[in-house]
Motif scaffolding. Structure first.
Motif, PDB file in Angstrom:
ATOM      1  N   CYS A 124      11.728  11.505 -15.228  1.00 50.30           N
ATOM      2  CA  CYS A 124      12.362  10.849 -14.074  1.00 50.30           C
ATOM      3  C   CYS A 124      11.325  10.499 -13.013  1.00 50.30           C
ATOM      4  CB  CYS A 124      13.450  11.758 -13.522  1.00 50.30           C
ATOM      5  SG  CYS A 124      14.341  11.050 -12.114  1.00 50.30           S
ATOM      6  N   ARG A 125      10.478  11.463 -12.676  1.00 49.42           N
ATOM      7  CA  ARG A 125       9.461  11.191 -11.654  1.00 49.42           C
ATOM      8  C   ARG A 125       8.459  10.149 -12.150  1.00 49.42           C
ATOM      9  NH1 ARG A 125       6.842  16.583  -9.569  1.00 49.42           N
ATOM     10  NH2 ARG A 125       5.857  15.033  -8.217  1.00 49.42           N
ATOM     11  N   ARG A 126       8.145  10.206 -13.448  1.00 51.43           N
ATOM     12  CA  ARG A 126       7.211   9.219 -13.990  1.00 51.43           C
ATOM     13  C   ARG A 126       7.789   7.801 -13.850  1.00 51.43           C
ATOM     14  NH1 ARG A 126       3.119  10.176 -17.367  1.00 51.43           N
ATOM     15  NH2 ARG A 126       3.962  12.245 -17.879  1.00 51.43           N
ATOM     16  N   ARG A 127       9.094   7.660 -14.114  1.00 53.72           N
ATOM     17  CA  ARG A 127       9.721   6.340 -13.982  1.00 53.72           C
ATOM     18  C   ARG A 127       9.725   5.866 -12.530  1.00 53.72           C
ATOM     19  NH1 ARG A 127      13.026   8.551 -18.087  1.00 53.72           N
ATOM     20  NH2 ARG A 127      14.483   9.389 -16.550  1.00 53.72           N
ATOM     21  N   ILE A 128       9.964   6.801 -11.589  1.00 54.20           N
ATOM     22  CA  ILE A 128       9.954   6.420 -10.168  1.00 54.20           C
ATOM     23  C   ILE A 128       8.568   5.927  -9.761  1.00 54.20           C
ATOM     24  CG2 ILE A 128      10.153   7.327  -7.825  1.00 54.20           C
ATOM     25  CD1 ILE A 128      12.359   9.188  -8.866  1.00 54.20           C
ATOM     26  N   GLY A 129       7.513   6.643 -10.187  1.00 50.16           N
ATOM     27  CA  GLY A 129       6.152   6.226  -9.846  1.00 50.16           C
ATOM     28  C   GLY A 129       5.813   4.868 -10.428  1.00 50.16           C
ATOM     29  N   ARG A 130       6.220   4.634 -11.677  1.00 49.22           N
ATOM     30  CA  ARG A 130       5.915   3.343 -12.289  1.00 49.22           C
ATOM     31  C   ARG A 130       6.693   2.211 -11.629  1.00 49.22           C
ATOM     32  NH1 ARG A 130       5.809   5.048 -18.743  1.00 49.22           N
ATOM     33  NH2 ARG A 130       3.776   6.115 -18.663  1.00 49.22           N
ATOM     34  N   VAL A 131       7.917   2.472 -11.187  1.00 52.09           N
ATOM     35  CA  VAL A 131       8.690   1.441 -10.487  1.00 52.09           C
ATOM     36  C   VAL A 131       8.009   1.055  -9.175  1.00 52.09           C
ATOM     37  CG1 VAL A 131      10.851   1.003  -9.259  1.00 52.09           C
ATOM     38  CG2 VAL A 131      10.894   1.983 -11.560  1.00 52.09           C
ATOM     39  N   CYS A 132       7.532   2.058  -8.413  1.00 49.23           N
ATOM     40  CA  CYS A 132       6.830   1.765  -7.148  1.00 49.23           C
ATOM     41  C   CYS A 132       5.574   0.940  -7.413  1.00 49.23           C
ATOM     42  CB  CYS A 132       6.475   3.071  -6.436  1.00 49.23           C
ATOM     43  SG  CYS A 132       7.902   3.995  -5.825  1.00 49.23           S
ATOM     44  N   ALA A 133       4.779   1.349  -8.426  1.00 45.86           N
ATOM     45  CA  ALA A 133       3.565   0.593  -8.750  1.00 45.86           C
ATOM     46  C   ALA A 133       3.911  -0.813  -9.223  1.00 45.86           C
ATOM     47  CB  ALA A 133       2.774   1.347  -9.825  1.00 45.86           C
ATOM     48  N   GLY A 134       4.972  -0.965 -10.012  1.00 44.81           N
ATOM     49  CA  GLY A 134       5.370  -2.289 -10.482  1.00 44.81           C
ATOM     50  C   GLY A 134       5.795  -3.204  -9.347  1.00 44.81           C
ATOM     51  N   PHE A 187       0.831  -1.210   0.000  1.00 43.19           N
ATOM     52  CA  PHE A 187       0.000   0.000   0.000  1.00 43.19           C
ATOM     53  C   PHE A 187       0.866   1.262   0.000  1.00 43.19           C
ATOM     54  CE2 PHE A 187      -3.900  -2.327   1.582  1.00 43.19           C
ATOM     55  CZ  PHE A 187      -4.657  -1.986   0.494  1.00 43.19           C
ATOM     56  N   ALA A 188       1.971   1.254   0.756  1.00 44.58           N
ATOM     57  CA  ALA A 188       2.861   2.419   0.771  1.00 44.58           C
ATOM     58  C   ALA A 188       3.447   2.670  -0.618  1.00 44.58           C
ATOM     59  CB  ALA A 188       3.978   2.208   1.798  1.00 44.58           C
ATOM     60  N   LEU A 189       3.824   1.581  -1.324  1.00 45.64           N
ATOM     61  CA  LEU A 189       4.344   1.737  -2.683  1.00 45.64           C
ATOM     62  C   LEU A 189       3.280   2.297  -3.623  1.00 45.64           C
ATOM     63  CD1 LEU A 189       6.388  -1.585  -3.021  1.00 45.64           C
ATOM     64  CD2 LEU A 189       7.310   0.741  -2.777  1.00 45.64           C
ATOM     65  N   CYS A 190       2.032   1.775  -3.518  1.00 42.06           N
ATOM     66  CA  CYS A 190       0.950   2.283  -4.369  1.00 42.06           C
ATOM     67  C   CYS A 190       0.627   3.743  -4.055  1.00 42.06           C
ATOM     68  CB  CYS A 190      -0.297   1.415  -4.201  1.00 42.06           C
ATOM     69  SG  CYS A 190      -0.122  -0.239  -4.918  1.00 42.06           S
ATOM     70  N   GLY A 191       0.606   4.103  -2.763  1.00 47.01           N
ATOM     71  CA  GLY A 191       0.346   5.491  -2.389  1.00 47.01           C
ATOM     72  C   GLY A 191       1.424   6.423  -2.925  1.00 47.01           C
ATOM     73  N   ALA A 192       2.700   6.004  -2.824  1.00 48.59           N
ATOM     74  CA  ALA A 192       3.789   6.837  -3.367  1.00 48.59           C
ATOM     75  C   ALA A 192       3.659   6.982  -4.873  1.00 48.59           C
ATOM     76  CB  ALA A 192       5.143   6.222  -2.996  1.00 48.59           C
ATOM     77  N   ALA A 193       3.312   5.880  -5.575  1.00 49.34           N
ATOM     78  CA  ALA A 193       3.149   5.955  -7.028  1.00 49.34           C
ATOM     79  C   ALA A 193       2.016   6.900  -7.407  1.00 49.34           C
ATOM     80  CB  ALA A 193       2.891   4.558  -7.587  1.00 49.34           C
ATOM     81  N   LEU A 194       0.870   6.819  -6.674  1.00 48.89           N
ATOM     82  CA  LEU A 194      -0.246   7.712  -6.962  1.00 48.89           C
ATOM     83  C   LEU A 194       0.134   9.166  -6.718  1.00 48.89           C
ATOM     84  CD1 LEU A 194      -3.189   8.163  -7.733  1.00 48.89           C
ATOM     85  CD2 LEU A 194      -3.820   7.722  -5.344  1.00 48.89           C
ATOM     86  N   TRP A 195       0.896   9.441  -5.659  1.00 51.47           N
ATOM     87  CA  TRP A 195       1.329  10.821  -5.359  1.00 51.47           C
ATOM     88  C   TRP A 195       2.199  11.370  -6.497  1.00 51.47           C
ATOM     89  CZ3 TRP A 195       0.362  14.541  -1.816  1.00 51.47           C
ATOM     90  CH2 TRP A 195       1.252  15.608  -1.742  1.00 51.47           C
ATOM     91  N   VAL A 196       3.103  10.538  -7.004  1.00 51.84           N
ATOM     92  CA  VAL A 196       4.014  11.014  -8.058  1.00 51.84           C
ATOM     93  C   VAL A 196       3.280  11.176  -9.383  1.00 51.84           C
ATOM     94  CG1 VAL A 196       6.059  10.418  -9.404  1.00 51.84           C
ATOM     95  CG2 VAL A 196       6.040  10.035  -6.936  1.00 51.84           C
ATOM     96  N   LEU A 197       2.342  10.264  -9.705  1.00 52.55           N
ATOM     97  CA  LEU A 197       1.701  10.248 -11.021  1.00 52.55           C
ATOM     98  C   LEU A 197       0.354  10.948 -11.044  1.00 52.55           C
ATOM     99  CD1 LEU A 197       2.417   6.505 -11.920  1.00 52.55           C
ATOM    100  CD2 LEU A 197       3.671   8.518 -12.713  1.00 52.55           C
ATOM    101  N   ARG A 198      -0.016  11.651  -9.964  1.00 51.45           N
ATOM    102  CA  ARG A 198      -1.359  12.243  -9.906  1.00 51.45           C
ATOM    103  C   ARG A 198      -1.556  13.331 -10.960  1.00 51.45           C
ATOM    104  NH1 ARG A 198       1.640  14.748  -5.997  1.00 51.45           N
ATOM    105  NH2 ARG A 198       1.313  17.015  -5.669  1.00 51.45           N
ATOM    106  N   HIS A 199      -0.452  13.997 -11.374  1.00 53.24           N
ATOM    107  CA  HIS A 199      -0.548  15.007 -12.431  1.00 53.24           C
ATOM    108  C   HIS A 199      -0.086  14.406 -13.744  1.00 53.24           C
ATOM    109  CE1 HIS A 199      -1.488  17.993  -9.481  1.00 53.24           C
ATOM    110  NE2 HIS A 199      -0.307  17.891  -8.875  1.00 53.24           N
ATOM    111  N   GLU A 200      -0.782  14.750 -14.827  1.00 59.26           N
ATOM    112  CA  GLU A 200      -0.415  14.204 -16.129  1.00 59.26           C
ATOM    113  C   GLU A 200       0.880  14.826 -16.636  1.00 59.26           C
ATOM    114  OE1 GLU A 200      -2.633  13.208 -20.391  1.00 59.26           O
ATOM    115  OE2 GLU A 200      -3.599  14.466 -18.866  1.00 59.26           O
ATOM    116  N   ALA A 201       1.101  16.112 -16.334  1.00 59.82           N
ATOM    117  CA  ALA A 201       2.323  16.790 -16.778  1.00 59.82           C
ATOM    118  C   ALA A 201       3.421  16.580 -15.747  1.00 59.82           C
ATOM    119  CB  ALA A 201       2.051  18.288 -16.967  1.00 59.82           C
ATOM    120  N   VAL A 202       4.067  15.419 -15.771  1.00 57.02           N
ATOM    121  CA  VAL A 202       5.148  15.087 -14.846  1.00 57.02           C
ATOM    122  C   VAL A 202       6.362  14.716 -15.677  1.00 57.02           C
ATOM    123  CG1 VAL A 202       4.441  12.682 -14.681  1.00 57.02           C
ATOM    124  CG2 VAL A 202       5.785  13.690 -12.843  1.00 57.02           C
ATOM    125  N   ASP A 203       7.548  15.092 -15.194  1.00 55.63           N
ATOM    126  CA  ASP A 203       8.748  14.838 -15.985  1.00 55.63           C
ATOM    127  C   ASP A 203       9.064  13.341 -16.042  1.00 55.63           C
ATOM    128  OD1 ASP A 203      10.056  14.140 -13.578  1.00 55.63           O
ATOM    129  OD2 ASP A 203      10.528  16.238 -13.204  1.00 55.63           O
TER     130      ASP A 203
END
Length: 649
Positions: free
Chosen positions: A78-88, A60-76
């Motif tokens: 590096c941050r997009r990759r970090i969010g996807r890694v947490c969700a993965g 759940f902590a990994l999913c919450g971190a991924a949602l926080w990073v990816l909540r905006h569509e206009a994200v760079d």
């Protein structure tokens, strides 16, 4: 077509994904703290129920971190990759647990933390499945496949539906809704965290999922926002009340079912009536807006028609103006042709005038040269006549003549003959001065200048020192202010100030002490007569001010003309000094003028260029016909030039 987000709920749509991420992370942290301190309330929320597994909390902590990073569509990136890694990683945790349940490939990651206190607690199968779905939905949150169905909203919707069933099972105490066969069931706080997480994913991109209808501005969005709370809350509330009343023995099963059905029907009818009224108001407002729009369109068409007619009138007027303009252009062309002809004639006239001016200068020079020999003869013969008259007077005195003859002879010698000789000598001297003045005026237009940066202060100081005797004789005082440098011929500029200062000395008022001031008033730009390629040049306005006799306004322009004298009794001369000064100043591209009050004094202003033209280099020295030295001046001489050219005003 995806529904457009509603302008009524922008804050909730923008804030909820971040709030959901925070709530999920807080829930996982509380569960981990509960395992660390042995608090059943933090681990399971409901006493005696299944607790959230530590691995579930980490996922759940990994999913919450991924949602926080990816909540905006206009994200760079590096941050997009970090969010996807947490969700993965969260999806991998759920996938390995599902593999353990299905094929016995369990790595036991749900028993790595707090193994001594876990007991039989493990990650439930449905929990593992939902982590796989949540992780994939976050990884594919911005994926845009060729089909219209996007995977992220679909996966999140499945998680939201499953977690809602689990919460309903806990509400009605039915293990079938939150458990799978004989395996450990999903914890209540786990079901709530999945519900929050799924809603956060759906609201992160509301225009792409089923929640887009709720956030739209259309009638469907309005109806959905009003009926959805009723559709969720009313059945749950009446079902729970019916079950609680039946367990308490307040009524039997049939009455409870009827009460639940009737209450649900009543609440849905109320919701439908409320929604229908809102839709009617919205439809009335839409019809009124359409009516106003039609009226506005008619008004716009009327204005467009009027504007079109006005533009047509303006177009006709413009066509007339264009025709007039063409006629004007033709007239201007004809005038230009005439002007070119006149310019050609003017050029011919200028050439003829230049030739005539040159011929006049040569004529003046030739006449002046030719007149000097007769003048010298006249002067010599007048001196001889004077000697002869002296001899005749001696003869008349020494020889014995009759008294009447001696008296008559002496009277003729001392009277008529002496006066005639004086008249001849005076006329010869005046004619000589006029010839010299004509020669100098002719030279002022023919001389080759050597332009340079001239120290005007030093030049004026040198002029004043050369006139020290005259200044002392007139009892005058001269004040010299700081003078900026000027661009021109050094000797010519010295001649200008010598004439102006000499003129001021000659015409001081004998009734009061003479005062003369030399200074500079302003710096400006002026149109240069000498440099047509640079019409604007920086200039300095010098002045020579005296408290002398002054000049009447009627004579202000005449003093710069040749042979014009205003006070001939004050000083000798032919009135050529200021004419030469004006010609010198104009050849420098400047100008000269005066301000005067009779009985108060006169101020002569001389405007000279401040520096050389920027586009021209300094010219090399040329031969100059003006004398380069200032001759000694006779204190009693009233001339207004440096080379004996006498002037007056």
């Amino acid at each position: 077509m995806p529904a457009m987000p509603s302008s009524r709920t922008p804050t909730a749509v923008r804030v909820w994904p971040a709030a959901a991420a925070v709530l999920v992370v807080v829930t996982s942290v509380l569960a981990l703290v509960g395992w660390a301190i042995g608090s059943e309330g933090l681990k399971s929320v409901l006493p005696g129920r299944v607790a959230m597994n530590p691995a579930t909390a980490i996922a759940f902590a990994l999913c919450g971190a991924a949602l926080w990073v990816l909540r905006h569509e206009a994200v760079d990136g590096c941050r997009r990759r970090i969010g996807r890694v947490c969700a993965g990683l969260a999806a991998v945790v759920g996938l390995q647990k599902l593999g353990g349940y299905a094929f016995g490939w369990d790595l036991g990651c749900d028993r790595w933390l707090f193994p001594e206190t876990l007991g039989s607690n493990a990650m439930a199968p449905n929990t593992a499945l939902y982590f796989v779905l949540c992780g994939l939905s976050l990884v594919t949150l911005d994926a845009r496949p060729r089909t219209r169905i996007r995977p992220a909203p679909l996966l999140a919707t499945l998680v939201a539906a499953g977690s809602l069933l689990a919460l309903v099972g806990y509400l009605f105490d039915s293990r079938t809704f939150y458990g799978v066969a004989s395996y450990i069931p999903m914890a209540a706080n786990t079901a709530a965290a999945f519900q929050i997480l799924a809603l956060g994913v759906l609201l992160a991109r509301p225009e792409c999922g089923p929640l887009g209808i709720l956030t739209s501005d259309g009638a469907g969005g309005l109806m959905a926002r009003r009926l959805l709370p009723v559709a969720v809350v009313v059945p749950l509330a009446f079902g729970w009340l019916r079950l609680a009343g039946q367990r308490a023995g307040l009524y039997d099963n049939e009455f409870g079912v009827g009460l639940m059905a009737g209450g649900t029907i009543f609440m849905f009818l109320s919701a439908v009536w409320w929604t229908g009224r809102a839709l009617n108001r919205s439809d009335a407002a839409r019809r009124e807006a359409r009516k106003q729009l039609e009226e506005a369109n008619r008004e716009l068409e009327r204005r467009v028609h009027e504007r079109t007619e006005e533009l047509a009138r303006m177009n006709r007027a413009l066509e007339r103006k264009i025709a007039d303009h063409r006629e004007s252009e033709e007239a201007v062309r004809q005038l230009n042709d005439q002007l070119e002809e006149q310019l050609a004639q003017l050029a011919i006239a200028n050439a003829e005038l230049a030739q005539q001016s040159s011929e006049n200068e040569m004529f003046v020079y030739s006449v002046s040269h030719d007149l000097r020999s007769p003048l010298v003869n006249l002067q010599g013969f007048s001196q001889e006549l004077g000697l002869v008259v002296a001899d005749i007077r001696t003869i008349l005195t020494d020889h014995e003549l009759p008294p009447e003859v001696r008296e008559r002879g002496v009277a003729l010698v001392d009277g008529d003959m002496a006066e005639s000789i004086r008249f001849i000598q005076t006329a010869v001297l005046r004619l000589s001065n006029i010839i010299d003045a004509l020669l100098r005026l002719s030279r002022a237009g023919r001389v080759e200048y050597r332009p340079q940066q001239v120290d005007v202060s030093e030049t004026v100081q040198r002029v004043v020192e050369s006139m020290a005797g005259t200044i002392a004789d007139r009892g005058a005082s001269i004040v010299l202010n700081d003078l900026p440098p000027a661009w021109g011929d050094a000797t010519a500029i010295e001649q200008v100030f010598a004439n102006l200062i000499g003129n001021a000395l000659n015409y001081l008022d004998p009734e009061r002490p003479g005062e003369i001031e030399v200074g500079c008033t302003t710096s400006s730009t002026f149109a240069s007569n000498a440099d047509s390629s640079h019409p604007l040049r920086p200039a300095h306005s010098f002045y020579v001010r005296d408290n002398g006799l002054g000049i009447d306004a009627a004579y202000a322009n005449k003093v710069f003309q040749a042979f014009q004298r205003l006070h001939p009794e004050r000083a000798a001369g032919e009135g050529m000094g200021l004419a030469i000064v004006r010609r010198v100043v104009e050849r420098h591209g400047g100008r000269i003028w005066l301000e005067s009050t009779p009985g108060v004094g006169t101020t002569f202003f001389v405007e000279l260029p401040a520096r050389a033209p920027q586009s021209r280099q300094q010219q090399p020295p040329r031969h100059d016909a003006i004398p380069r030295q200032i001759p000694e001046r006779n204190p009693s001489d009233g001339d207004r030039t440096l080379d004996h050219c006498v002037g007056g005003r």
